[in-house]
Write a protein that holds these residues in place. Sequence first.
Motif, short mmCIF file in Angstrom:
data_model
loop_
_atom_site.label_atom_id
_atom_site.label_comp_id
_atom_site.label_asym_id
_atom_site.label_seq_id
_atom_site.Cartn_x
_atom_site.Cartn_y
_atom_site.Cartn_z
N LEU B 269 5.67 -64.53 -45.81
CA LEU B 269 7.02 -64.87 -46.25
C LEU B 269 7.44 -66.22 -45.66
O LEU B 269 8.02 -67.07 -46.35
N THR B 270 7.13 -66.41 -44.38
CA THR B 270 7.48 -67.68 -43.72
C THR B 270 6.81 -68.85 -44.43
O THR B 270 7.45 -69.87 -44.70
N THR B 272 5.64 -68.94 -47.49
CA THR B 272 6.17 -69.09 -48.86
C THR B 272 7.52 -69.78 -48.82
O THR B 272 7.79 -70.70 -49.61
N LEU B 273 8.39 -69.34 -47.90
CA LEU B 273 9.71 -69.95 -47.82
C LEU B 273 9.62 -71.43 -47.44
O LEU B 273 10.37 -72.26 -47.95
N GLY B 274 8.66 -71.74 -46.55
CA GLY B 274 8.43 -73.15 -46.18
C GLY B 274 8.08 -73.98 -47.40
O GLY B 274 8.63 -75.07 -47.61
N CYS B 275 7.21 -73.43 -48.24
CA CYS B 275 6.78 -74.15 -49.46
C CYS B 275 7.97 -74.28 -50.44
O CYS B 275 8.18 -75.35 -51.01
N VAL B 276 8.70 -73.19 -50.60
CA VAL B 276 9.83 -73.22 -51.56
C VAL B 276 10.87 -74.23 -51.10
O VAL B 276 11.39 -75.02 -51.91
N LEU B 277 11.16 -74.23 -49.81
CA LEU B 277 12.16 -75.17 -49.28
C LEU B 277 11.69 -76.62 -49.50
O LEU B 277 12.47 -77.48 -49.92
N TRP B 280 12.08 -77.53 -53.10
CA TRP B 280 13.49 -77.75 -53.43
C TRP B 280 13.93 -79.14 -52.95
O TRP B 280 14.60 -79.87 -53.67
#
Lengths: 317, 293
Positions: B269-270, B272-277, B280
């Motif tokens: 999750l960490t 994935t969130l790093g990539c999504v951020l 963005w």
Amino acid sequence: MSNDPVIELQGLEVHLGKRPILKGLSASLSGRCIGLLGPNGAGKTTLLHTLLGFHPASAGTARIFGRDIRTEARAVRAEMGYMPESDAFLGGMTAVRFVRLMGEISGLPSERALERAHEALFYVGLGEARYRKVETYSLGMKQLAKLAQALVHGPRLLFLDEPTNGLDPDARERMLRLIHDIRDTGEVNIILSSHLLRDVEECCDEVLILKDGRIATYCNLEEERRANRKFLELETRGGDEPSFVAAVEALGVEMATSGKQKIKLVLPEGVGVRDLYRLAAERQVQIRRLDYKKDSLQDIFLQAMETETEVAGHGRL
Amino acid sequence: MAVYERNYGRYRGELTPEWSRFLILPRYAWKDVLDSRIFVGFLFLCFLLPFAGLLMIYLHHNLAALKFLNLPLEQLQQALPINASFFRRGIEFQSWLCFLLALSVGPALIAPDLRNNGLPLYLSRPFSRTEYVLGKMMVLVSLMSLITWIPGLLLFFFQGYLEGGGWLADNLRIGSAIFVGSWSWILVISLVVLAISAWVKWKPVARISLLIVFFVLPGFAEALNAALDTWWGYLLSLSTAMTKVWAALFGLEAGETRLDQLPLWAAWLTLTLGCVLALWLLSRRIRAYEVVR
């Protein structure tokens, strides 16, 4: 070159944030070189950017060579060359490498892009300086490099945004000569956005004037020049000027006021200068100056700024 | 349009396929980075460990060489067995070299285009923002692949070839861990470095920002965990999350008690969130023109 429309604006509206910038533009532009005029904030650059696909249309659309900018943006951009207003280049590159890269991005094979990069740089007059890094160029040379990158892939439509910005008289002359030359090849249509009326008058055959995001005037300069219509310019002082203007208008005179106490008018058949003097005398208005003039782009522009009417054919004062 | 004619002519020749145009950017960038002798030297050093690994695998399977070097096979197998740990240590080390590579190449990828207003030139052509980001990303992905999963898999197959007897089939998990783990790390690090390059125009500051993300944040995460006696702090640390993922992919323990408590899903999750951020941030910045609302 055919007379098919180059650009068709169909109720084009653009909002940036919640601010409306372009407000329902509709026109069919078909000139070889079309000038885009307007005061600061009129929406000239936004219109160019929208046609390039940088801003989405909020309503309406535009067609370039019959292609919709909303659904065929990629195909539309493949036919365009764009020279931005502000400094724009890729750092750390020689001019030839920069222009070659731009050619390759446009789809030219690597070898052909290199060939065309050399040709484009020689064409704009940077042949001798093509192995210098672009950041070391003077302002005039950077403008020429921007023109070279816009030409390298041989577009059908060229957008030039303030191409003579910041140029000294010699460089400006050189740039205008190039624009003339490109236009005269008949292989490319040009949209020239500028706040310099002389540049537009020298290069363009049609002009689109924007004001507050609306089309104030769209006219064919060639036709205007051919018609060579003369008009009178009056300068008045004192008296009841509004009543004088109303009385002159009542005679069926086409007229426009440009600035305080300056009136431009075209006299219809049966109305003479003597009638103007009579009406002025009756209202104690002094006619200080009365000149016959030809329509210039400046007049067209000034009238457009005052009247702010939607496009209704080519006829105007 | 010819140099000697000096006139304008339209181009009517053939065009390259549209899908391939994003590859033009890495081609130009490779030339730039490979022009630097320091970078070439660094790249050479990045191959030392894979070469040492190659030598080690070779020695494990060549009794004559071991005899020549006066090394008993049993001792070598005890000291440095060719197993999941061997590959994991190697690939983790190479991953940190990836970070150094990103630190050296990354900040100069997008920032100069933004500084010199180059984006309108790209985006006024039949070239999208996605292709632009993909092209820039390919610069890092290609260089990082060259020092992580490509030599990793070559060593894996070399070991399988020399070992024979179904070793490859028995240890397929190692091969997939090398591939999946390397790609995960490459994606995370590439996107983060591109996002930083898009927002920070000054190279030294971009490098410091990268160090903050990969060193200061993990330190802060450790402090948070120690203070609150929890593992939630690791959600702030991309590198720690990756360590956990590596361990899970190779089927090994992470090696630290608190890190072993971190659930695998939280590590993914960490990342994935790093990539999504990062995506963005890139989408906010990679535009032909900034819109002032």
